[in-house]
Design a protein around this motif. Structure first.
Motif, short mmCIF file in Angstrom:
data_model
loop_
_atom_site.label_atom_id
_atom_site.label_comp_id
_atom_site.label_asym_id
_atom_site.label_seq_id
_atom_site.Cartn_x
_atom_site.Cartn_y
_atom_site.Cartn_z
N THR A 1 0.81 -1.21 -0.11
CA THR A 1 0.06 0.39 -0.14
C THR A 1 0.94 1.45 0.04
OG1 THR A 1 -0.07 0.35 2.25
CG2 THR A 1 -1.79 -1.07 1.04
N PRO A 2 -0.04 2.79 -0.38
CA PRO A 2 1.04 3.42 -0.10
C PRO A 2 1.95 3.88 1.18
CG PRO A 2 -0.91 4.32 -1.58
CD PRO A 2 -1.06 3.09 -0.42
N GLU A 3 1.03 3.27 2.14
CA GLU A 3 1.88 3.33 3.31
C GLU A 3 3.23 2.50 3.86
OE1 GLU A 3 -1.69 2.69 3.45
OE2 GLU A 3 -2.05 4.84 3.48
N ASP A 4 2.90 1.55 3.36
CA ASP A 4 4.20 0.70 3.24
C ASP A 4 5.26 1.03 2.14
OD1 ASP A 4 3.40 -2.21 4.11
OD2 ASP A 4 1.88 -2.56 2.42
N LEU A 5 5.08 1.77 1.56
CA LEU A 5 5.98 3.41 0.86
C LEU A 5 6.55 4.24 1.44
CD1 LEU A 5 7.41 3.62 -1.73
CD2 LEU A 5 5.44 5.63 -3.06
N ALA A 6 5.48 4.71 1.82
CA ALA A 6 5.77 5.41 3.37
C ALA A 6 6.96 4.76 3.93
CB ALA A 6 4.94 6.05 3.84
N ALA B 1 15.54 6.97 4.51
CA ALA B 1 15.58 8.51 4.59
C ALA B 1 15.76 9.07 3.55
CB ALA B 1 16.67 8.47 5.63
N ALA B 2 14.54 8.79 2.60
CA ALA B 2 14.35 9.67 1.17
C ALA B 2 14.04 10.62 1.41
CB ALA B 2 13.73 8.14 0.77
N ARG B 3 14.53 11.75 0.07
CA ARG B 3 13.96 12.85 -0.12
C ARG B 3 12.24 13.01 -1.05
NH1 ARG B 3 19.18 13.26 -0.01
NH2 ARG B 3 19.26 13.64 -3.08
N ALA B 4 10.83 12.64 -0.20
CA ALA B 4 10.48 12.30 -1.23
C ALA B 4 9.29 12.69 -0.01
CB ALA B 4 10.64 11.13 -2.30
N ARG B 5 7.87 12.67 -1.89
CA ARG B 5 7.17 12.30 -0.45
C ARG B 5 5.84 11.90 -1.52
NH1 ARG B 5 3.90 18.60 -0.78
NH2 ARG B 5 4.92 18.73 -3.20
N ALA C 1 0.30 1.70 -10.97
CA ALA C 1 0.47 2.33 -10.21
C ALA C 1 1.68 2.68 -9.15
CB ALA C 1 -0.79 1.92 -8.46
N THR C 2 2.28 1.61 -9.50
CA THR C 2 4.03 0.75 -9.36
C THR C 2 5.54 2.43 -8.80
OG1 THR C 2 3.36 -1.19 -10.56
CG2 THR C 2 5.77 -0.63 -10.26
N PRO C 3 5.77 2.59 -8.15
CA PRO C 3 6.11 3.24 -7.76
C PRO C 3 7.31 3.05 -8.03
CG PRO C 3 5.56 2.16 -5.60
CD PRO C 3 5.08 1.38 -6.79
N PRO C 4 8.62 3.70 -8.59
CA PRO C 4 10.15 3.89 -8.75
C PRO C 4 10.45 2.92 -8.03
CG PRO C 4 9.47 5.87 -8.50
CD PRO C 4 8.49 5.56 -8.43
N VAL C 5 10.06 3.10 -6.34
CA VAL C 5 11.05 1.97 -5.58
C VAL C 5 10.59 1.60 -4.48
CG1 VAL C 5 13.31 4.05 -5.86
CG2 VAL C 5 11.05 4.57 -3.90
N ILE D 1 9.49 12.65 -6.40
CA ILE D 1 10.39 12.26 -5.65
C ILE D 1 11.43 12.62 -7.23
CG2 ILE D 1 10.62 10.17 -7.38
CD1 ILE D 1 12.37 8.60 -5.10
N SER D 2 12.98 12.98 -6.57
CA SER D 2 13.99 13.67 -7.63
C SER D 2 14.66 11.79 -8.43
CB SER D 2 15.98 14.30 -6.57
OG SER D 2 15.82 13.27 -6.39
N PRO D 3 14.61 12.87 -9.41
CA PRO D 3 15.46 11.28 -10.43
C PRO D 3 16.95 11.00 -9.64
CG PRO D 3 14.79 12.89 -11.60
CD PRO D 3 14.44 13.26 -10.23
N ASP D 4 17.29 11.78 -9.59
CA ASP D 4 18.97 11.08 -8.54
C ASP D 4 18.32 10.08 -6.87
OD1 ASP D 4 20.26 12.85 -9.97
OD2 ASP D 4 20.57 14.74 -8.88
N GLU D 5 17.24 10.47 -6.14
CA GLU D 5 16.74 9.76 -5.00
C GLU D 5 16.63 8.49 -5.60
OE1 GLU D 5 16.24 10.55 -0.88
OE2 GLU D 5 17.80 10.78 -2.71
N ILE D 6 15.72 8.81 -7.24
CA ILE D 6 15.58 7.15 -7.46
C ILE D 6 17.04 6.49 -7.61
CG2 ILE D 6 14.26 5.78 -9.17
CD1 ILE D 6 12.86 8.23 -9.88
N VAL D 7 18.14 6.55 -8.50
CA VAL D 7 18.90 6.13 -8.94
C VAL D 7 19.49 5.28 -6.76
CG1 VAL D 7 21.33 6.74 -9.65
CG2 VAL D 7 19.00 7.10 -10.56
#
Length: 159
Positions: free
Chosen positions: A5-10, A17-21, A102-106, A139-145
């Motif tokens: 779920t989105p909660e699992d992703l959060a 410590a990801a810079r994402a929301r 709905a698949t996130p990149p991370v 999310i920033s692309p650098d954070e995905i990487v």
């Protein structure tokens, strides 16, 4: 395994410590057009996280901008010449833990090899799947990487 779920992703983002929301949407965000409309951003700021698999079940996640398509030959070359097919929705859920569309990149259920097209890196922030059809990930692309150990490779063509 039950769907993530989105909660699992959060929780994943917090642990790393990801810079994402996560951004809730008032309408479905299953397609690039729906997501861009819901967030008020351009199509090229939306990213697609698409799962491709080999005949033996080895999977790779390809990330391209919303105004691009994965080029099968470029993806194949980036993966050492191995033929790949777009995974069916049932396999996307089984491998990533999240539904197709709905698949996130991370934050996937299992570690995946990830390839990101360099055009994605040109954006300061991108918006991808957030775990369900009414949640997006900023999310920033650098954070995905950083979070996935992604390989940056030219795997896309413009639509």
């Amino acid at each position: 395994m039950s769907a993530r779920t989105p909660e699992d992703l959060a929780a994943f983002l917090s642990r790393r410590a990801a810079r994402a929301r996560l951004l809730p949407a008032d309408q479905p965000t299953r397609t690039v057009e729906e997501a861009a409309r819901a967030l008020g951003v351009a199509r090229h700021q939306i990213i697609k996280s698409l799962l491709f698999c080999t005949a033996d079940g080895t999977c790779v996640l390809a990330i391209v901008r919303g105004d691009q398509r994965v080029d099968p030959e470029r993806l194949r070359a980036a993966c050492g010449g191995t033929p790949l097919k777009l995974a069916p929705a049932s396999q996307v859920l089984a491998v990533t833990g999240f539904p197709a569309g709905a698949t996130p990149p991370v934050g996937h259920a299992v570690p995946l090899r990830v390839l990101v097209d360099p055009a994605v890196l040109a954006e300061p922030l991108v918006y991808g799947g957030g775990g369900d059809e009414r949640t997006m990930l900023e999310i920033s692309p650098d954070e995905i990487v950083r979070l996935t150990g992604a390989l940056v490779a030219a795997i896309a063509r413009s639509t």
